[in-house]
Write a protein that holds these residues in place. Structure first.
Motif, mmCIF file in Angstrom:
data_model
loop_
_atom_site.group_PDB
_atom_site.id
_atom_site.type_symbol
_atom_site.label_atom_id
_atom_site.label_comp_id
_atom_site.label_asym_id
_atom_site.label_seq_id
_atom_site.Cartn_x
_atom_site.Cartn_y
_atom_site.Cartn_z
ATOM 1 N N ASN A 43 11.813 1.528 4.752
ATOM 2 C CA ASN A 43 11.799 0.566 5.863
ATOM 3 C C ASN A 43 10.523 -0.295 5.806
ATOM 4 N N ALA B 15 7.673 1.158 7.639
ATOM 5 C CA ALA B 15 7.209 2.360 6.941
ATOM 6 C C ALA B 15 6.317 1.967 5.766
ATOM 7 N N GLN C 132 3.080 1.013 7.143
ATOM 8 C CA GLN C 132 2.360 2.229 7.528
ATOM 9 C C GLN C 132 1.655 2.875 6.327
ATOM 10 N N LEU C 133 2.388 3.017 5.224
ATOM 11 C CA LEU C 133 1.824 3.685 4.041
ATOM 12 C C LEU C 133 0.664 2.895 3.446
ATOM 13 N N ARG D 186 15.403 9.171 6.861
ATOM 14 C CA ARG D 186 15.235 8.082 5.902
ATOM 15 C C ARG D 186 13.890 8.183 5.193
ATOM 16 N N THR E 106 13.295 8.740 1.038
ATOM 17 C CA THR E 106 12.565 7.808 0.164
ATOM 18 C C THR E 106 11.533 8.537 -0.683
ATOM 19 N N LEU F 212 0.686 7.382 16.502
ATOM 20 C CA LEU F 212 1.497 7.354 15.290
ATOM 21 C C LEU F 212 2.908 7.812 15.641
ATOM 22 N N ALA G 103 6.924 7.851 11.340
ATOM 23 C CA ALA G 103 5.826 7.321 10.524
ATOM 24 C C ALA G 103 4.957 8.466 10.000
ATOM 25 N N GLN H 258 6.793 10.030 7.251
ATOM 26 C CA GLN H 258 6.701 9.161 6.076
ATOM 27 C C GLN H 258 5.390 9.378 5.323
ATOM 28 N N LEU H 259 4.290 9.389 6.049
ATOM 29 C CA LEU H 259 2.971 9.516 5.409
ATOM 30 C C LEU H 259 2.803 10.877 4.735
ATOM 31 N N TYR I 183 4.997 11.226 1.691
ATOM 32 C CA TYR I 183 4.405 10.423 0.609
ATOM 33 C C TYR I 183 3.290 11.206 -0.084
#
Lengths: 253, 253
Positions: free
Chosen positions: A148, A151, A154-155, B28, B32, B147, B151, B154-155, B158
């Motif tokens: 997204n 997203a 954010q990263l 999602r 990813t 946050l 999100a 996601q972080l 990652y």
């Protein structure tokens, strides 16, 4: 302490964003990482209630957003542009991971720099690509690359924050006890284990070694040693009490 | 090449999530980064149209999500839990940044591990905190820490993905015991400490909490639990023996 000058010189430029919710969520993502300068090139809907809703408490970032009609306008005064690319393209260009690229961008933050994000569906145009000094691609699952927009913001903002030296999570640290304090605990432990005949067996040294290894890994703090020694002391006192009662009863025989 | 085995052994556990959109967006975000195992503890709304909409192409992650009614259910078979904490708490506990913590979690992915996210408004409960071997806090702007849940997923996903690609650092590894094995030890410990009246005082829960924290940091191995439980068992047997002798003497009176 925030590195205000550096992060204040970073623009996040969203080009031709389709969904206003993504603009709001991007604003929120930026603000959590200490970024505030949002530039929007021809957003389809802005301002918009959905953008405001998704921004949560980052409405100040939205309110100060610069809406531009051209790329030139958004890049005015900028000395370095990092473009976000999701796809492998024909013209091979060196593409860096965020972890490699953000420190390079931070080096230039005595002046204005920019992170450039293309439209949701197709990413950066060739015109936009041509203006980037750095191409950045977030490592994703090759079978599902559908990151997204917010997203991605954010990263990359997170990596920028770490590159700015603001990666401290503000956590309390463990303060380990001194060697002599720890040894005192081990002496008492060994004595107690010998008393209950846990250590009378075949491998007393080996077992103490294993226990030492366990507690070494925990990196005992002074207060924890006091708790553990308190347990041992009470265990021994309890034994003593039972033995005393036993002795008194024997004497009364 | 994906490191399939490793990432397949990582659960993302969302506890008591309020907004179904966050569940979809988290699915999602996970996908990813190559994660697929989503666990939901008592979500307010699930399944839900908003979750499906926000999941985009990650509907397989949603479809395979395990809905649990207890934390124990979600953690069954898990050997290491990394809890996400947004706040500084009273009981100081070592907290790591994702970049430090995710490599530690990845080292254990020959077995099941978990990332545990609390509810949107208040984060992890004390019960949840007590089950975490690692506490993780994402570095954020101290003036705006809001946050979004997805999100944060996601972080951390990652960072986990990056850690999965870094390979083995060659350090000797700890093979942690399963959650239920650890809980069995804590039950026996609490019983023994109650017997010797270490835990009859003012702050029994607080003391057990501190002991849990200590052993969580050590990341107990199965053999170590056997040793510790052996000590507790012998301590209790020794008490029993003393009490029996005492009783026999009283009867002879």
């Amino acid at each position: 302490m925030e590195n205000f000058d550096a992060l204040n010189n970073v623009r996040v430029i969203l080009s031709h964003t389709t969904h206003p919710g993504n603009i709001g969520a991007a604003a929120r993502a930026m603000k959590t990482m200490g970024l505030s300068r949002l530039y929007l090139i021809n957003p389809r809907y802005f301002p918009d209630a959905q953008a405001t809703a998704m921004a949560a408490g980052a409405d100040d970032v939205l309110a100060n957003a610069q809406v531009c009609s051209t790329l030139d306008e958004a890049l005015h005064g900028v000395v370095m542009v990092a473009g976000m690319s999701a796809r492998v393209r024909d013209i091979s260009q060196e593409v860096l991971a965020p972890r490699e690229a953000m420190p390079l961008l931070m080096q230039q933050t005595r002046q204005q720099v920019a992170l450039l994000f293309g439209t949701e569906m197709s990413g950066l145009t060739n015109e936009e690509l041509a203006r980037c000094q750095l191409m950045v691609r977030i490592p994703v699952n090759p079978d599902y690359t559908s990151l997204n927009l917010a997203a991605a913001v954010q990263l990359v903002s997170y990596e920028l924050r770490l590159a700015a030296g603001q990666g401290d999570c503000g956590a309390p640290e463990v303060t380990p006890a001194s060697a002599e304090h720890v040894e005192g605990f081990f002496r008492q432990l060994e004595a107690a284990l010998t008393e209950i005949e846990f250590l009378n067996g075949k491998h007393p040294t080996k077992l103490m070694h294993k226990l030492r290894r366990l507690y070494a890994r925990a990196r005992l703090e002074p207060e924890e040693i006091n708790i553990l020694r308190g347990i041992l002391t009470l265990t021994t006192q309890y034994h003593g009490k039972l033995k005393q009662e036993l002795k008194e009863n024997v004497q009364r025989d």
